[in-house]
Design a protein around this motif. Sequence first.
Motif, PDB file in Angstrom:
ATOM      1  N   LYS A 221     -13.224  18.828  59.056  1.00  0.00           N
ATOM      2  CA  LYS A 221     -14.029  17.794  59.710  1.00  0.00           C
ATOM      3  C   LYS A 221     -15.478  17.767  59.229  1.00  0.00           C
ATOM      4  CE  LYS A 221     -15.308  15.932  64.223  1.00  0.00           C
ATOM      5  NZ  LYS A 221     -15.129  16.041  65.693  1.00  0.00           N
TER       6      LYS A 221
ATOM      7  N   VAL B  97      -5.348  15.390  65.853  1.00  0.00           N
ATOM      8  CA  VAL B  97      -5.432  15.046  67.276  1.00  0.00           C
ATOM      9  C   VAL B  97      -6.742  15.520  67.906  1.00  0.00           C
ATOM     10  CG1 VAL B  97      -4.350  15.328  69.538  1.00  0.00           C
ATOM     11  CG2 VAL B  97      -2.921  15.088  67.490  1.00  0.00           C
ATOM     12  N   GLU B  98      -7.065  16.797  67.729  1.00  0.00           N
ATOM     13  CA  GLU B  98      -8.238  17.349  68.402  1.00  0.00           C
ATOM     14  C   GLU B  98      -9.551  17.007  67.700  1.00  0.00           C
ATOM     15  OE1 GLU B  98      -7.826  21.485  69.272  1.00  0.00           O
ATOM     16  OE2 GLU B  98      -5.738  21.290  69.934  1.00  0.00           O
ATOM     17  N   HIS B  99      -9.489  16.844  66.367  1.00  0.00           N
ATOM     18  CA  HIS B  99     -10.718  16.570  65.614  1.00  0.00           C
ATOM     19  C   HIS B  99     -10.757  15.157  65.039  1.00  0.00           C
ATOM     20  CE1 HIS B  99     -12.322  20.724  65.658  1.00  0.00           C
ATOM     21  NE2 HIS B  99     -11.053  21.075  65.691  1.00  0.00           N
ATOM     22  N   GLY B 100      -9.718  14.382  65.280  1.00  0.00           N
ATOM     23  CA  GLY B 100      -9.716  12.991  64.837  1.00  0.00           C
ATOM     24  C   GLY B 100      -9.660  12.790  63.339  1.00  0.00           C
TER      25      GLY B 100
ATOM     26  N   ARG C 118      -7.423  12.051  60.917  1.00  0.00           N
ATOM     27  CA  ARG C 118      -6.070  11.575  60.630  1.00  0.00           C
ATOM     28  C   ARG C 118      -5.770  11.517  59.139  1.00  0.00           C
ATOM     29  NH1 ARG C 118      -5.765   6.493  64.935  1.00  0.00           N
ATOM     30  NH2 ARG C 118      -6.239   7.726  66.817  1.00  0.00           N
TER      31      ARG C 118
ATOM     32  N   HIS D 268       1.604   9.735  64.043  1.00  0.00           N
ATOM     33  CA  HIS D 268       0.853   9.788  62.790  1.00  0.00           C
ATOM     34  C   HIS D 268       1.779   9.819  61.572  1.00  0.00           C
ATOM     35  CE1 HIS D 268      -2.926  10.324  64.871  1.00  0.00           C
ATOM     36  NE2 HIS D 268      -2.453  11.371  65.529  1.00  0.00           N
TER      37      HIS D 268
END
Length: 235
Positions: free
Chosen positions: A138, A173-176, A178, A220
């Motif tokens: 991220k 999911v938790e850090h976006g 994708r 996803h």
Amino acid sequence: MSDLINVLEQNTIDREIKKEHRNTLKMLSYLLAQFAEEFEAEDCKPSVVATPGRKRGKSKKSTSALPFDWSEVKKDFLNITTQLLQINIVSLWEPPVAEEEFVNTFANCCYKFLENPGINRDKPLRDSILNVLAILVKKYNQSLSVGVKVIQLLQHFEHMIAPMAQLVQVCAVEHGMRNIVVDILRELGRIDPKDLERDASGTRCYSDFLVELASRIPEHILPNISLLLCHLDTE
């Protein structure tokens, strides 16, 4: 670390001070990572333990030769690494982008920890390792390189299926992030079908990984299933 945080909180940082702290950070990070990898290798070494009444010893995991509990120290190392990577250390670079070699110092250390099959028996430790990798994805633009590494690890380590699926889930999911799903599916789609035929073990791991990943984050996987059609058509 408090001194570093104080420096980073300043509105403007002198270029020479930046350079000094950056070099210190790089050297200490490299040394810590090298020590961590050496301790991990030592802790994972099997030893030959003599069995009474037999001439030959039996190879098995025995008490570590390290003079401390590496499993506990490793958790401290991961906690410090997590704290370090979450503060604004990139401001020490000009432009504010950390060098690939610096980022890989932490990533490679995490991969080394994950190579230990015992990682699946210690969920808190596994979660900490995957959290560090997710931060790298991220905050340090490691989506593509981590995606490539996931494929490599799956090819050689069967026990990596669940941890790698969890890593992708955490990132997406938790850090976006994708994009890591797309990157991994694209890398899998690029594998030569002939190579898959030759490497039955690796192919099975890829397949099981996709099943595990689809069960975790189907929302996803389905929109990007076209990236795998080249392999589905060969079945």
